[in-house]
Enzyme design. Sequence first.
Site, mmCIF file in Angstrom:
data_model
loop_
_atom_site.group_PDB
_atom_site.id
_atom_site.type_symbol
_atom_site.label_atom_id
_atom_site.label_comp_id
_atom_site.label_asym_id
_atom_site.label_seq_id
_atom_site.Cartn_x
_atom_site.Cartn_y
_atom_site.Cartn_z
ATOM 1 N N VAL A 1 0.846 -1.204 0.000
ATOM 2 C CA VAL A 1 0.000 0.000 0.000
ATOM 3 C C VAL A 1 0.878 1.250 0.000
ATOM 4 C CG1 VAL A 1 -2.042 -1.024 1.081
ATOM 5 C CG2 VAL A 1 -0.201 -0.130 2.538
ATOM 6 N N ALA A 2 2.156 1.074 -0.334
ATOM 7 C CA ALA A 2 3.103 2.191 -0.242
ATOM 8 C C ALA A 2 3.310 2.834 -1.611
ATOM 9 C CB ALA A 2 4.407 1.687 0.356
ATOM 10 N N ARG A 3 4.296 2.367 -2.338
ATOM 11 C CA ARG A 3 4.540 2.813 -3.710
ATOM 12 C C ARG A 3 5.051 1.606 -4.495
ATOM 13 N NH1 ARG A 3 1.819 6.511 -2.625
ATOM 14 N NH2 ARG A 3 2.287 8.754 -2.782
ATOM 15 N N ASP B 1 -1.871 -2.363 -4.309
ATOM 16 C CA ASP B 1 -2.666 -1.151 -4.541
ATOM 17 C C ASP B 1 -1.864 -0.129 -5.334
ATOM 18 O OD1 ASP B 1 -5.025 0.450 -4.125
ATOM 19 O OD2 ASP B 1 -3.876 1.645 -2.687
ATOM 20 N N GLU C 1 1.381 3.604 -13.117
ATOM 21 C CA GLU C 1 -0.056 3.725 -12.840
ATOM 22 C C GLU C 1 -0.690 4.667 -13.849
ATOM 23 O OE1 GLU C 1 -0.734 4.796 -8.729
ATOM 24 O OE2 GLU C 1 0.461 3.124 -8.003
ATOM 25 N N HIS D 1 -4.964 1.981 -6.547
ATOM 26 C CA HIS D 1 -4.410 3.026 -5.664
ATOM 27 C C HIS D 1 -5.526 3.740 -4.881
ATOM 28 C CE1 HIS D 1 -0.692 5.819 -5.182
ATOM 29 N NE2 HIS D 1 -1.477 5.919 -4.127
ATOM 30 N N SER E 1 -6.242 2.579 -1.422
ATOM 31 C CA SER E 1 -6.241 2.092 -0.036
ATOM 32 C C SER E 1 -6.241 3.228 0.988
ATOM 33 C CB SER E 1 -5.052 1.163 0.200
ATOM 34 O OG SER E 1 -3.844 1.850 -0.004
HETATM 35 C C1 GLV Z 1 -1.385 8.284 -1.550
HETATM 36 O O1 GLV Z 1 -0.817 7.493 -2.219
HETATM 37 C C2 GLV Z 1 -0.724 9.218 -0.692
HETATM 38 O O2 GLV Z 1 0.499 9.357 -0.783
HETATM 39 O O3 GLV Z 1 -1.394 9.849 0.119
#
Ligand code: GLV
Length: 315
Positions: A228-230, A254, A259, A278, A280
């Site tokens: 859920v990071a990058r 995610d 992307e 993307h 989450s």
């Molecule tokens: C979403 O990916 C954020 O960095 O807030």
Amino acid sequence: MTARSILVYHPDAGEAEAYARLIKQPRPLFDVHACATPAAAELYVAHAEILYGWDFPRELLREATRLRWVQNMGAGVERFLVPELPKRVALTRVAGVFGPWMAEYVLGWCLWFTQRTELFRAQQRERRWSQADPLRLFGGTLCVVGLGDIGRTIARSARAFGMRVLGVTQSGRKVAEAARVYRVRDLKTALAAADFVVLTVPLTETTRGLIGAAELAAMKPSAWLVNVARGAIVDEAALLESLWGNRLGGAVLDVFAEEPLPSGHPLWEFENVVITPHISGPSTPGEIAPLFNDNLRRYLARRPLRFLVDRKRGY
Ligand code: GLV
């Protein structure tokens, strides 16, 4: 134009307007311009003192000669860590709002797997009654790589399910939310113990490619990776090799190196890969506005801004 100005930028015009509408100026000092395209932003960027934005076109930063402060609308600020943003400009990020969203995402998808959701729904469609034991999160081990507010919120939720939580950070400093915290140099030891590995670190020069072939090989062949990071934190080619070789339970992704994930990308094809676009930890104007407004008051009073990014550290 003579007044001071705030440029609000979001690629979705409705969102840009909503963020702009929720700005509360203690005194009416600023013109506020909501923009959703580079062409529109170009009209205002040279005059802007404050940029409140998401996905701002990097090349326009060169024209932002009056800029003093950038408030990013999300947690990850890697798009602003570029030479085009001069060092004199304060950069702040969002913290403290995404944890609950992301904890529900992570635990939700862990439960999707352990509750054999796909199997039972498929059986239901066939009106078939066939018992199979679910798995349990209880007693399982979750490794959270990155223990900022998001990682710690996920850790707390996992503990509520009776999971053992391990953490991995630069310092290895103990936190209340994890049974044990490993230094990043011991990452593979932590990964090897986990049934689920969740990535919540920011994308920086030290975390780019952090999860490569060796780290994936250290994981249990039954373990799931949740990113859920990058995307760039995981070596996607190495991940594909692990999945093709059945050396990983699966992955919930995610975020991706590119992307939107291109429609021909091989990751779409796996039964044991969940792909979400993307979502989450969504930024919502209502949740971010109080933070911006608080920082705006601080900015005007020349008090320290909250969640100021250390450019060297990258978050
Ligand atoms: C979403 O990916 C954020 O960095 O807030």
